[in-house]
Scaffold this motif. Structure first.
Motif, PDB file in Angstrom:
ATOM      1  N   LYS A   9      -3.379 -38.599  19.441  1.00 30.52           N
ATOM      2  CA  LYS A   9      -3.102 -36.995  19.382  1.00 30.52           C
ATOM      3  C   LYS A   9      -3.291 -36.445  20.101  1.00 30.52           C
ATOM      4  CE  LYS A   9      -4.118 -36.202  14.514  1.00 30.52           C
ATOM      5  NZ  LYS A   9      -4.712 -35.147  13.529  1.00 30.52           N
ATOM      6  N   ILE A  10      -4.716 -36.844  20.827  1.00 28.80           N
ATOM      7  CA  ILE A  10      -4.622 -36.473  22.553  1.00 28.80           C
ATOM      8  C   ILE A  10      -3.570 -37.185  23.120  1.00 28.80           C
ATOM      9  CG2 ILE A  10      -6.149 -36.326  24.660  1.00 28.80           C
ATOM     10  CD1 ILE A  10      -8.529 -36.415  22.042  1.00 28.80           C
ATOM     11  N   LYS A  11      -3.482 -38.106  23.220  1.00 28.89           N
ATOM     12  CA  LYS A  11      -2.174 -38.362  24.014  1.00 28.89           C
ATOM     13  C   LYS A  11      -0.763 -37.826  24.144  1.00 28.89           C
ATOM     14  CE  LYS A  11       0.050 -42.891  24.305  1.00 28.89           C
ATOM     15  NZ  LYS A  11       1.575 -42.227  24.362  1.00 28.89           N
ATOM     16  N   ALA A  12      -0.652 -37.385  22.769  1.00 25.87           N
ATOM     17  CA  ALA A  12       0.453 -36.979  22.537  1.00 25.87           C
ATOM     18  C   ALA A  12       0.220 -35.347  22.856  1.00 25.87           C
ATOM     19  CB  ALA A  12       1.138 -36.913  20.794  1.00 25.87           C
ATOM     20  N   ALA A  13      -0.743 -34.867  22.815  1.00 23.04           N
ATOM     21  CA  ALA A  13      -0.866 -33.424  23.691  1.00 23.04           C
ATOM     22  C   ALA A  13      -0.874 -33.299  24.635  1.00 23.04           C
ATOM     23  CB  ALA A  13      -2.206 -32.735  23.095  1.00 23.04           C
ATOM     24  N   TYR A  14      -1.824 -34.366  25.433  1.00 26.77           N
ATOM     25  CA  TYR A  14      -1.027 -34.816  27.023  1.00 26.77           C
ATOM     26  C   TYR A  14       0.471 -35.543  27.544  1.00 26.77           C
ATOM     27  CZ  TYR A  14      -2.020 -36.599  32.030  1.00 26.77           C
ATOM     28  OH  TYR A  14      -1.980 -36.361  33.390  1.00 26.77           O
ATOM     29  N   ASP A  15       1.592 -35.591  26.763  1.00 29.10           N
ATOM     30  CA  ASP A  15       1.993 -36.346  27.072  1.00 29.10           C
ATOM     31  C   ASP A  15       3.580 -34.893  27.323  1.00 29.10           C
ATOM     32  OD1 ASP A  15       1.669 -38.797  27.781  1.00 29.10           O
ATOM     33  OD2 ASP A  15       2.035 -39.966  26.305  1.00 29.10           O
ATOM     34  N   LYS A  16       2.606 -34.492  26.075  1.00 28.56           N
ATOM     35  CA  LYS A  16       4.253 -33.403  25.557  1.00 28.56           C
ATOM     36  C   LYS A  16       4.248 -32.446  26.605  1.00 28.56           C
ATOM     37  CE  LYS A  16       5.006 -29.342  22.249  1.00 28.56           C
ATOM     38  NZ  LYS A  16       4.128 -28.408  21.703  1.00 28.56           N
ATOM     39  N   VAL A  17       2.889 -32.698  27.595  1.00 32.31           N
ATOM     40  CA  VAL A  17       2.982 -31.137  28.574  1.00 32.31           C
ATOM     41  C   VAL A  17       3.698 -31.780  30.060  1.00 32.31           C
ATOM     42  CG1 VAL A  17       1.310 -29.847  30.401  1.00 32.31           C
ATOM     43  CG2 VAL A  17       1.032 -29.891  27.699  1.00 32.31           C
ATOM     44  N   SER A  20       7.033 -32.503  29.726  1.00 35.61           N
ATOM     45  CA  SER A  20       7.809 -31.414  30.089  1.00 35.61           C
ATOM     46  C   SER A  20       8.591 -31.537  30.659  1.00 35.61           C
ATOM     47  CB  SER A  20       6.945 -30.733  30.133  1.00 35.61           C
ATOM     48  OG  SER A  20       6.557 -30.415  31.150  1.00 35.61           O
ATOM     49  N   ALA A 148      -4.754 -28.048  30.643  1.00 32.17           N
ATOM     50  CA  ALA A 148      -3.515 -27.478  29.640  1.00 32.17           C
ATOM     51  C   ALA A 148      -2.626 -26.189  30.299  1.00 32.17           C
ATOM     52  CB  ALA A 148      -4.241 -26.730  29.070  1.00 32.17           C
ATOM     53  N   TRP A 159      -8.989 -28.798  29.066  1.00 29.00           N
ATOM     54  CA  TRP A 159      -8.692 -30.023  29.196  1.00 29.00           C
ATOM     55  C   TRP A 159      -7.796 -30.767  30.131  1.00 29.00           C
ATOM     56  CZ3 TRP A 159      -3.992 -32.060  29.448  1.00 29.00           C
ATOM     57  CH2 TRP A 159      -2.154 -31.423  28.664  1.00 29.00           C
TER      58      TRP A 159
END
Length: 413
Positions: A9-17, A20, A148, A159
């Motif tokens: 989940k942390i990896k997915a949140a980071y990759d989303k930003v 982008s 973030a 983060w």
């Protein structure tokens, strides 16, 4: 994929930003500015008739500004609030001076300033060097950094971190306990061969994407502690009674440091820094209000730089044609193949047999006049140069040109 659900989940949140459009455009711009700094303005496959010569104002602006900004090292002095602590404050002063010299921060600061001038933002990472057992600093590539969304202050973001492809030799050095579980990416690796059997030189050629993230984690943990309470025995005598009590506390009071690849967790520990901030510091060139990312020197002069060198390219091309002009010739007067005539025309010492034309002239070979260099063209280049100097705040003094007063005689002044 052996990553725990939480890390995924942390990896997915980071990759989303990080992936982008906003960050992709920023990385493309950083690469463009880096290429221009390296004098890679023109494409390698450009037509040979065009000159690749250029006046690199991106390079000169940065290389002239950085030494001026780092000419003197910082001067610090810790003053204790109470006289009895001044000896300790003096010791801290000496420790700072030692650390500055030991970590060669004169050079490190110069490199950070160059990053901020070129990219608009420099990112410095602080960590504990286990080999030297000392605080260490690394200047990281700002194109690999992400924080973030919605935050303008690095130290207030929940983060932040970096994502970069690293050689397995680097991963082995930094994460010696887990490196053999890393799966190299995009490499022709024998799946039956263990990484422990690989030669050191092979590890230089194999790489994997490494995420290094600091995150503010509010997770709580419980532990049993011993407490002492005052009690009384059966005779009413006061005694001390020790008991165990379950208490809750933050698991990561100063933040959480996580490092992982797409397939394995390399490290997951509480941050060792008591300040509770990310282990990163940023240096901004030109601050843009309400934004974290700053503006570098190339931002304002990039298009002027390109236009000036385009005009210079046209000027050089015109000069080349003037020095090596084209010709026409009358085949009725000179009975010779064009390629043969071209080969011997500039040799000298040749005789050509020609006939008179109908009007009696003998103009068998004629140079094609393409016109001279326009004065307006030279004026445009001068205007562009002055505009770049104005936008980059470069003065005659910083460019090594004597000021007007220094060029004038006493009577003129």
């Amino acid at each position: 994929d052996n990553l725990p659900e939480e890390i995924r989940k942390i990896k997915a949140a980071y990759d989303k930003v990080f992936d982008s459009d906003t960050y992709k455009k920023r990385r493309d711009k950083m690469k463009l500015h880096k290429d221009m700094y390296k004098s890679e303005l023109w494409k390698p496959d450009m037509d040979k008739s065009y000159s690749k010569a250029q006046i690199n104002y991106i390079f000169s602006t940065i290389e002239q500004s950085a030494p001026l900004l780092t000419d003197n090292r910082p001067i610090w002095f810790l003053q204790a609030r109470s006289p009895r602590f001044q000896k300790l404050a003096t010791l801290y002063n000496q420790a700072l001076e030692y650390l500055w010299d030991y970590r060669e921060l004169d050079d490190g600061t110069f490199d950070a300033v160059k990053d901020s001038l070129l990219y608009g933002k420099a990112i410095e990472k602080t960590y504990w060097d286990t080999d030297d057992e000392e605080v260490a600093f690394d200047l990281i590539d700002p194109s690999t950094f992400c924080l973030a969304p919605g935050y303008k202050d690095l130290w207030k973001a929940p983060w932040c971190g970096e994502k970069e492809k690293k050689a397995l030799s680097w991963i082995r050095t930094v994460f010696p306990d887990e490196w053999m579980n890393v799966k190299p990416e995009g490499q022709d690796v024998d799946s039956d061969k263990s990484l422990s059997e690989a030669y050191s030189i092979e590890l230089e050629n194999w790489a994997a994407t490494v995420y290094q993230i600091w995150i503010r984690d509010d997770a709580m943990t419980e532990e049993m502690i011993k407490i002492s309470e005052v009690g009384y025995d059966a005779n009413g005598k006061e005694i001390t009674v020790e008991k165990e009590k379950k208490v809750s506390k933050q698991k990561y009071p100063n933040g959480r440091l996580i490092a992982f690849t797409p397939t394995v967790v390399l490290r997951d520990i509480p941050s060792p820094f008591d300040h509770g901030k990310p282990p990163y510091a940023d240096l901004t060139n030109y601050k843009i209000n309400h934004e974290f990312w700053g503006m570098g020197e190339p931002e304002q002069i990039r298009e002027l730089h390109k236009e000036l060198n385009t005009q210079l390219q046209a000027l050089v091309r015109q000069g080349r044609v003037g020095e090596n002009p084209n010709y026409t010739y009358d085949q009725d007067l000179i009975d010779m193949d064009p390629d043969q005539l071209k080969d011997i025309f500039f040799e000298g010492g040749n005789f050509f047999s020609v006939q008179r034309s109908a009007d009696g002239s003998i103009e068998a070979i004629k140079k094609i006049d393409t016109g001279g260099i326009d004065r307006e063209h030279l004026d445009l280049i001068a205007v562009l140069r002055r505009a770049i100097r104005e936008m980059s705040s470069q003065t005659e003094v910083t460019e090594g040109i004597p000021a007007k007063k220094e060029r004038q005689s006493a009577s003129e002044i």
